[in-house]
Design a protein around this motif. Structure first.
Motif, PDB file in Angstrom:
ATOM      1  N   LYS A 168       3.506   7.997   4.784  1.00  0.00           N
ATOM      2  CA  LYS A 168       4.533   6.970   4.595  1.00  0.00           C
ATOM      3  C   LYS A 168       4.363   6.292   3.228  1.00  0.00           C
ATOM      4  N   ASP A 169       5.061   5.172   3.038  1.00  0.00           N
ATOM      5  CA  ASP A 169       5.083   4.486   1.749  1.00  0.00           C
ATOM      6  C   ASP A 169       4.118   3.306   1.661  1.00  0.00           C
ATOM      7  N   GLN A 213      10.274   1.879   1.796  1.00  0.00           N
ATOM      8  CA  GLN A 213      10.697   1.358   3.097  1.00  0.00           C
ATOM      9  C   GLN A 213      10.347   2.255   4.273  1.00  0.00           C
ATOM     10  N   ALA A 214       9.676   3.381   4.016  1.00  0.00           N
ATOM     11  CA  ALA A 214       9.161   4.205   5.113  1.00  0.00           C
ATOM     12  C   ALA A 214       7.807   3.626   5.506  1.00  0.00           C
TER      13      ALA A 214
END
Length: 464
Positions: A445-446, A422-423
């Protein structure tokens, strides 16, 4: 986009219940479920292009290695015509493995059970006592050959698929090819493996390693923090550790439709440190001379520069791909390693081969350009094995986490908690970005790992 279905597991759970595409969550159960594993072998490894090895592992006619495409053993062999073939390592007579060796050279593969013989390209030659025709008359010799996969050779890498009429290899790479060319196609002679691959078995589900290989950068700060405490990123003269890995978390991350991803890490700090000048004041040629790409020597630079566009050279001197993956189960590392004498480039390839719902085989190759001087190859091999090999300091960290995740995924309660991605990047491509694909800018990030799961979901729910 493929037409989708929604498989139901034996307890009534729908595959769509295991992944929430809106909240970007995946249930832990996906890392242990035996039924799901069987579906993955059929819907992913039997359908997509799978990385198997490097052509320099089998340089001579008759050379072969035994590899795996998911749950299927295959022969990767060089035929008498010098082409590379991939065939199912199963005798069509009674199902015995054709080769029980890992590697070898032979002009004829003979099944030890009843002696059926095959060429390196998989064609059937015959059975013992030819006059008795022990292969029968119901099928022709052409119909009795080993099952053959489609093969693609890209920059020396060998890929294969059972999906004979499926997408081409170039379609499979998609936007990633623009970037991958800067890694695998840099010189006329190409690369070679520095010896046979290292291999060891880990008690973990294959996806624990592969979703991390989809350019997870964040774990480096904690799982690999020794890199800054006692490793190559340690600040000279510092007491008790001192180095900071946070700057290595910034850059750009690329993720493509078929879940090939890469982390493109900023080089400006390294170039500034090496030259004492601002990178913006230097030409592309000057930056390449100050910090050649991993594995490239100054003597190779003129040849390399002729092979790429201005945009690709810009990327290679600004934010080159350093870590990334081939979906579904390959990882590459083209990294700059600080040493007391400067910087050495190390190039490694990993394959995470499924061996069951809770077992994978880790396979590691170290590579170099063929024109690399022998003494530099020796340094690259030593440093590559020390850091990225099966006993390497980096891989000891990674391979410790995956079994814990797999065990947790079997718990009555923990199997229903979720992996969270969720990043998210909330910005566009960085200004002046030269390449295609989806690109995030800034702190890691993800999104790259989430793209891996999105494509996993697409293939797992595709209509066959």
């Amino acid at each position: 986009m493929t037409e989708s279905t929604n498989p139901r597991l034996s307890d009534g759970t729908l595959l769509s219940d295991l992944i929430n595409l809106e909240t970007r969550e995946v249930k832990m159960r996906t890392l242990s479920d035996p039924e799901l594993y069987e579906l993955e072998m059929e819907r992913i490894f039997a359908k997509t292009w799978v990385f198997l090895g490097h052509e320099t592992e089998i340089p001579n006619k008759g050379d072969f290695v035994v590899r795996d495409m998911g749950s299927d053993s295959v022969l990767m062999a060089r035929g008498s015509d010098d082409n590379i073939y991939v065939s199912l390592n199963v005798c069509p007579h009674r199902g015995m493995k054709i080769s029980t060796h890992d590697v070898g050279n032979t002009p004829v593969h003979v099944c030890i059970y009843h002696g059926w013989a095959f060429k390196p390209n998989g064609d059937f030659i015959g059975a013992p006592v030819d006059k008795e025709c022990m292969h029968g008359n119901l099928l022709t010799k052409e119909q009795l050959g080993l099952k053959k996969a489609r093969v693609a050779i890209y920059g020396g890498l060998v890929f294969a698929t059972w999906n004979i009429d499926g997408p081409s290899f170039d379609d499979f790479l998609g936007d990633a090819k623009w970037y991958f060319d800067t890694l695998w196609c840099r010189t006329n002679k190409g690369m070679e493996v520095l010896g046979p691959p290292q291999r060891f078995t880990i008690r973990a589900n294959w996806k624990t390693a592969c979703e991390q290989s989809a350019s997870d950068g964040f774990h480096v700060l904690t799982l690999h923090r020794w890199l800054s405490e006692v490793g190559p990123y340690r600040k000279p003269g510092s007491e008790g550790g001192g180095g900071d890995l946070t700057p290595e978390m910034y850059g750009s991350e690329v993720y493509t439709a078929h879940a090939h991803t890469m982390r493109c890490i900023e080089l400006d700090r390294k170039i500034r440190r090496l030259t004492g000048k601002e990178p913006s004041e230097l030409s592309v040629k000057e930056k390449l001379e100050a910090l050649p790409p991993p594995g490239i020597t100054p003597a190779m630079l003129p040849e390399m520069m002729e092979r790429f566009s201005e945009d690709q050279l810009k990327l290679m001197t600004w934010r080159p791909p350093q870590v990334g993956n081939f979906f579904p189960n390959g990882l590459f590392e083209f990294v700059y390693i600080p040493t007391p004498d400067g910087v050495i480039g190390v190039m490694a390839l990993h394959a995470y081969v499924p061996k069951g719902p809770d077992k994978l085989e880790f396979v590691n190759w170290i590579l170099a350009e063929k024109d690399t001087p022998p003494e530099l190859k020796a340094q690259m091999l030593r440093l590559g094995v020390q850091l990225l090999g099966t006993s390497g300091m980096v891989e000891q960290d990674d391979s410790d986490t995956w079994p814990h995740q797999t065990l947790a995924a079997k718990g009555a309660v923990s199997k229903n908690i979720t992996l969270k991605y969720q990043a998210m990047y909330e910005n566009a491509k960085p200004e002046g970005w030269p390449g295609p694909g989806d690109v995030g800018d800034g702190f890691t990030k993800d999104d790259t790992q989430w793209r891996w799961w999105q494509y996993w979901h697409e293939l797992m729910t595709a209509k066959n």
